[in-house]
Design a protein around this motif. Structure first.
Motif, PDB file in Angstrom:
ATOM      1  N   GLY A   1       1.097  -1.356   0.100  1.00  0.00           N
ATOM      2  CA  GLY A   1       0.030   0.218  -0.284  1.00  0.00           C
ATOM      3  C   GLY A   1       0.579   1.105   0.392  1.00  0.00           C
TER       4      GLY A   1
ATOM      5  N   ASN B   1      -2.368  -0.626  -6.162  1.00  0.00           N
ATOM      6  CA  ASN B   1      -3.386  -1.557  -6.783  1.00  0.00           C
ATOM      7  C   ASN B   1      -3.326  -1.365  -8.705  1.00  0.00           C
ATOM      8  OD1 ASN B   1      -5.412  -3.361  -7.249  1.00  0.00           O
ATOM      9  ND2 ASN B   1      -7.045  -1.654  -6.958  1.00  0.00           N
ATOM     10  N   THR B   2      -3.953  -0.049  -8.556  1.00  0.00           N
ATOM     11  CA  THR B   2      -3.928   0.547  -9.526  1.00  0.00           C
ATOM     12  C   THR B   2      -3.193   1.976 -10.022  1.00  0.00           C
ATOM     13  OG1 THR B   2      -6.097   2.035  -9.090  1.00  0.00           O
ATOM     14  CG2 THR B   2      -5.718   0.393 -10.293  1.00  0.00           C
ATOM     15  N   GLY B   3      -2.761   2.191  -8.728  1.00  0.00           N
ATOM     16  CA  GLY B   3      -2.043   3.684  -8.592  1.00  0.00           C
ATOM     17  C   GLY B   3      -0.059   3.755  -9.862  1.00  0.00           C
TER      18      GLY B   3
ATOM     19  N   LYS C   1      -6.159  -2.348  10.297  1.00  0.00           N
ATOM     20  CA  LYS C   1      -6.811  -2.937  10.671  1.00  0.00           C
ATOM     21  C   LYS C   1      -7.551  -4.345  10.202  1.00  0.00           C
ATOM     22  CE  LYS C   1      -8.269   1.280  11.674  1.00  0.00           C
ATOM     23  NZ  LYS C   1      -8.099   2.839  11.967  1.00  0.00           N
ATOM     24  N   GLU C   2      -7.942  -3.100   9.025  1.00  0.00           N
ATOM     25  CA  GLU C   2      -9.266  -4.038   8.908  1.00  0.00           C
ATOM     26  C   GLU C   2      -8.689  -6.097   8.599  1.00  0.00           C
ATOM     27  OE1 GLU C   2      -8.339  -2.018   7.006  1.00  0.00           O
ATOM     28  OE2 GLU C   2      -9.926  -0.760   6.321  1.00  0.00           O
TER      29      GLU C   2
ATOM     30  N   ASP D   1      -1.598   2.356  13.908  1.00  0.00           N
ATOM     31  CA  ASP D   1      -2.835   2.984  14.182  1.00  0.00           C
ATOM     32  C   ASP D   1      -2.414   3.838  15.833  1.00  0.00           C
ATOM     33  OD1 ASP D   1      -5.043   3.601  13.938  1.00  0.00           O
ATOM     34  OD2 ASP D   1      -5.629   1.271  13.636  1.00  0.00           O
TER      35      ASP D   1
ATOM     36  N   GLY E   1      -6.561   8.196   4.407  1.00  0.00           N
ATOM     37  CA  GLY E   1      -7.113   7.971   2.843  1.00  0.00           C
ATOM     38  C   GLY E   1      -8.664   8.065   3.055  1.00  0.00           C
TER      39      GLY E   1
ATOM     40  N   ALA F   1      -1.089  -1.384   9.867  1.00  0.00           N
ATOM     41  CA  ALA F   1      -2.001  -0.325   9.502  1.00  0.00           C
ATOM     42  C   ALA F   1      -3.489  -0.504   9.218  1.00  0.00           C
ATOM     43  CB  ALA F   1      -1.225   0.809   8.779  1.00  0.00           C
TER      44      ALA F   1
ATOM     45  N   THR G   1       1.376   3.964  -1.792  1.00  0.00           N
ATOM     46  CA  THR G   1       1.012   4.507  -2.950  1.00  0.00           C
ATOM     47  C   THR G   1      -0.190   5.536  -1.979  1.00  0.00           C
ATOM     48  OG1 THR G   1      -0.494   2.817  -4.175  1.00  0.00           O
ATOM     49  CG2 THR G   1       1.186   4.118  -5.330  1.00  0.00           C
ATOM     50  N   GLY G   2      -0.481   5.492  -0.496  1.00  0.00           N
ATOM     51  CA  GLY G   2      -1.961   5.728   0.009  1.00  0.00           C
ATOM     52  C   GLY G   2      -0.726   6.342   0.839  1.00  0.00           C
ATOM     53  N   SER G   3      -1.338   6.730   1.857  1.00  0.00           N
ATOM     54  CA  SER G   3      -2.021   8.232   2.667  1.00  0.00           C
ATOM     55  C   SER G   3       0.005   7.470   3.848  1.00  0.00           C
ATOM     56  CB  SER G   3      -3.335   8.108   3.783  1.00  0.00           C
ATOM     57  OG  SER G   3      -2.737   8.820   4.442  1.00  0.00           O
ATOM     58  N   ILE G   4      -0.582   5.611   4.490  1.00  0.00           N
ATOM     59  CA  ILE G   4       0.156   5.716   5.566  1.00  0.00           C
ATOM     60  C   ILE G   4       1.812   5.195   4.228  1.00  0.00           C
ATOM     61  CG2 ILE G   4       0.936   3.712   6.811  1.00  0.00           C
ATOM     62  CD1 ILE G   4      -1.220   5.756   7.967  1.00  0.00           C
TER      63      ILE G   4
HETATM   64  P1  NDP Z   1      -5.099   4.836   0.657  1.00  0.00           P
HETATM   65  O1  NDP Z   1      -6.815   4.695   0.632  1.00  0.00           O
HETATM   66  O2  NDP Z   1      -4.731   6.245   1.317  1.00  0.00           O
HETATM   67  O3  NDP Z   1      -4.145   3.634  -0.182  1.00  0.00           O
HETATM   68  C1  NDP Z   1      -3.979   2.954   0.933  1.00  0.00           C
HETATM   69  C2  NDP Z   1      -3.144   1.913  -0.170  1.00  0.00           C
HETATM   70  O4  NDP Z   1      -3.871   0.502  -0.080  1.00  0.00           O
HETATM   71  C3  NDP Z   1      -3.306   2.475  -1.590  1.00  0.00           C
HETATM   72  O5  NDP Z   1      -1.544   2.092  -1.707  1.00  0.00           O
HETATM   73  C4  NDP Z   1      -3.850   1.164  -2.282  1.00  0.00           C
HETATM   74  O6  NDP Z   1      -3.482   1.287  -3.760  1.00  0.00           O
HETATM   75  C5  NDP Z   1      -3.921   0.027  -2.127  1.00  0.00           C
HETATM   76  N1  NDP Z   1      -4.922  -0.951  -2.615  1.00  0.00           N
HETATM   77  C6  NDP Z   1      -5.983  -0.512  -2.693  1.00  0.00           C
HETATM   78  N2  NDP Z   1      -6.618  -1.172  -2.555  1.00  0.00           N
HETATM   79  C7  NDP Z   1      -5.890  -2.528  -3.269  1.00  0.00           C
HETATM   80  C8  NDP Z   1      -5.833  -3.925  -3.154  1.00  0.00           C
HETATM   81  N3  NDP Z   1      -7.380  -4.330  -3.945  1.00  0.00           N
HETATM   82  N4  NDP Z   1      -5.461  -4.555  -3.760  1.00  0.00           N
HETATM   83  C9  NDP Z   1      -4.493  -4.510  -3.284  1.00  0.00           C
HETATM   84  N5  NDP Z   1      -3.789  -1.812  -3.115  1.00  0.00           N
HETATM   85  C10 NDP Z   1      -4.847  -1.879  -2.328  1.00  0.00           C
HETATM   86  O7  NDP Z   1      -4.891   3.932   2.195  1.00  0.00           O
HETATM   87  P2  NDP Z   1      -4.647   4.987   4.083  1.00  0.00           P
HETATM   88  O8  NDP Z   1      -3.002   4.741   3.714  1.00  0.00           O
HETATM   89  O9  NDP Z   1      -5.589   5.877   4.799  1.00  0.00           O
HETATM   90  O10 NDP Z   1      -4.779   3.181   5.012  1.00  0.00           O
HETATM   91  C11 NDP Z   1      -4.413   2.656   4.500  1.00  0.00           C
HETATM   92  C12 NDP Z   1      -4.578   1.081   6.089  1.00  0.00           C
HETATM   93  O11 NDP Z   1      -4.149   1.793   7.067  1.00  0.00           O
HETATM   94  C13 NDP Z   1      -5.928   1.135   6.441  1.00  0.00           C
HETATM   95  O12 NDP Z   1      -6.444   0.241   6.675  1.00  0.00           O
HETATM   96  C14 NDP Z   1      -6.214   2.192   7.774  1.00  0.00           C
HETATM   97  O13 NDP Z   1      -7.262   1.678   7.895  1.00  0.00           O
HETATM   98  C15 NDP Z   1      -5.020   1.618   7.993  1.00  0.00           C
HETATM   99  N6  NDP Z   1      -4.819   3.188   8.821  1.00  0.00           N
HETATM  100  C16 NDP Z   1      -4.290   3.996   8.260  1.00  0.00           C
HETATM  101  C17 NDP Z   1      -3.948   5.947   8.742  1.00  0.00           C
HETATM  102  C18 NDP Z   1      -3.928   6.973   7.511  1.00  0.00           C
HETATM  103  O14 NDP Z   1      -3.621   7.508   8.397  1.00  0.00           O
HETATM  104  N7  NDP Z   1      -4.630   6.997   6.621  1.00  0.00           N
HETATM  105  C19 NDP Z   1      -4.365   5.498  10.123  1.00  0.00           C
HETATM  106  C20 NDP Z   1      -4.277   4.558  10.806  1.00  0.00           C
HETATM  107  C21 NDP Z   1      -4.257   3.314   9.900  1.00  0.00           C
HETATM  108  P3  NDP Z   1      -3.591   2.304  -5.094  1.00  0.00           P
HETATM  109  O15 NDP Z   1      -2.696   3.811  -5.198  1.00  0.00           O
HETATM  110  O16 NDP Z   1      -2.686   2.094  -6.441  1.00  0.00           O
HETATM  111  O17 NDP Z   1      -5.464   2.465  -5.150  1.00  0.00           O
END
Ligand code: NDP
Length: 390
Positions: A8, A36-38, A125-126, A150, A210, A123, A10-13
């Motif tokens: 993950g 995933n698709t980013g 938690k699900e 978290d 996210g 991170a 490319t996401g916020s964490i």
């Molecule tokens: P984001 O939506 O910002 O990022 C999600 C990441 O997961 C991206 O890299 C995305 O890729 C990837 N992803 C999404 N769907 C899939 C899939 N089907 N298969 C593989 N990879 C996938 O989420 P956050 O960073 O906000 O959160 C991530 C986790 O951390 C969550 O479980 C959240 O509850 C937990 N968390 C987050 C906090 C925060 O401050 N953000 C704080 C505490 C916990 P792509 O970019 O390509 O879509």
């Protein structure tokens, strides 16, 4: 040098994790990054961090990424699908895995990291909400280290005695005080909640996150998932976890002891603090987070949670008390309802209704195997999609 996989990325964490890792090139080496698709964002991250592997869960995105990486002359091995995610979570050259995929999609790669005996920075938690007992068993069986990302659980971990695994009562802990900001709708008049938009729901007052977790914070399902997460991480019952609304989000959580002491962890609301803590534990490294200015802050407020305003919190407490596959059903229905809300196919207050109806429709079973959990997840999604359509 510790090899790190960021699931993950490319996401916020993921982005915050790479920021911390880049501050310590003498200590960490980025081995694999996933998305995933980013495609574009992952490509840019590969240019900067030079991982050996890049994984895209989406096959078409992986093909597009491969072509662009070849054009850019990047020496990166491109993998795809769930097999690719599982592989990079289990590599011998990797010591730590940041589990930061959002939602149930993170379960199998996160479990793979536990089965490979890695330090798992959790991170996602699900994954734990869905399969708590099975997940914790894999951690124990394979000698993995599970460190919470978290901010609340990371704070609790920091305030707990080192031997908390013996049981909270045995180590003199009387309660966990899990703080919650209350999200953007803490004081919105109840009759206006039906009308709130995705844009308003994702505008969290303190944290930049996210979209899915931002909506979870607005419904307080996020806190409900965190109550369940705390039960598994700290081996306690939901009655041991008191949610405390603290709108400033500076106290990240507290632990109350039987002698009346309350230990708290404080800091600016920036995820790089728990990320740096978990990466380096038991040492400390710089995270890039500014020092807390208590004089500028001046005050802390606290409120009891409002279960009428936030029915998702009650549903989560009920689900962990029911046990078995109930938390997996809750989680799956929530993912469906939140996606529909973000897509403007469902109103904000209907999120809790869809979850409650799904939990009523589908009986919880004993979560005896991963197959049973995944089947509960699949059925709950089908049922919740049906309720969204109605
Ligand atoms: P984001 O939506 O910002 O990022 C999600 C990441 O997961 C991206 O890299 C995305 O890729 C990837 N992803 C999404 N769907 C899939 C899939 N089907 N298969 C593989 N990879 C996938 O989420 P956050 O960073 O906000 O959160 C991530 C986790 O951390 C969550 O479980 C959240 O509850 C937990 N968390 C987050 C906090 C925060 O401050 N953000 C704080 C505490 C916990 P792509 O970019 O390509 O879509």
């Amino acid at each position: 040098m510790i090899g790190v996989t960021v699931l993950g990325a490319t996401g916020s964490i993921g982005v915050s994790t790479l920021d911390v890792l880049a501050r310590h090139p003498e200590r960490y080496r980025v081995v694999a990054l996933t998305a995933n698709t980013g495609v574009e964002r992952l490509l840019e991250q590969c240019r900067v961090h030079r991982p050996r592997y890049a994984v895209l869960a989406d096959e078409a995105a992986a093909a597009r990424f491969s072509a662009l990486a070849a054009d850019a002359g990047l020496a990166v091995e491109v993998l795809s699908g769930n097999d690719g995610l599982v592989k990079v979570a289990s590599l011998d050259e990797v010591g730590q895995v940041m589990a930061a995929i959002v939602g149930a999609a993170g379960l199998l790669p996160t479990l793979a990291a536990a089965r490979a005996g890695k330090r798992v920075l959790l991170a996602n938690k699900e994954a734990l909400v869905m399969s708590g007992a099975l997940f914790m068993e894999e951690v124990r069986a394979h000698g993995a280290e599970l460190l919470p990302i978290d901010s609340e659980h990371n704070a609790i971990f920091q305030c707990m005695p080192g031997d908390f695994g013996r049981g909270l009562a045995q180590v003199g802990v009387s309660r966990i005080l899990l703080t919650a900001s209350g999200g953007p709708f803490r004081s919105t008049p109840l009759d206006q909640l039906t009308e709130v938009t995705p844009e308003q729901a994702v505008a969290h007052p303190n944290w930049s996150m996210g979209r899915k977790i931002s909506v979870d914070s607005a419904t307080m399902m996020n806190k409900g998932l965190e109550v369940i997460e705390a039960c598994w991480l700290f081996g306690c019952s939901p009655d041991d976890v008191q949610v405390v609304v603290h709108p400033q989000s500076v106290i990240h959580s507290m632990v109350q002891y039987s002698d009346g002491s309350v230990l708290a962890e404080l800091g600016n609301p920036d995820m790089r603090t728990p990320i740096a803590h978990a990466l380096a534990w038991p040492e400390r490294i710089a995270s890039g987070v500014a020092d807390l200015d208590l004089f500028a802050l001046a005050r802390f407020d606290f409120e009891a949670p409002d279960f009428e305003r936030f029915p998702c919190l009650r549903l989560a407490y009920d689900a962990i008390r029911t046990g078995g596959t109930a938390p997996a059903i809750l989680n799956a229905a929530n993912e469906v309802a939140v996606a529909a809300f973000l897509d403007r196919r469902l109103g904000f207050t209907a999120i809790a209704e869809v979850i409650e109806r799904t939990l009523t429709e589908l009986d919880a079973a004993d979560a005896v195997s991963l197959e049973v959990v995944l089947e509960a997840d699949r059925r709950a999604r089908e049922i919740a999609i049906g309720f969204v359509r109605k």
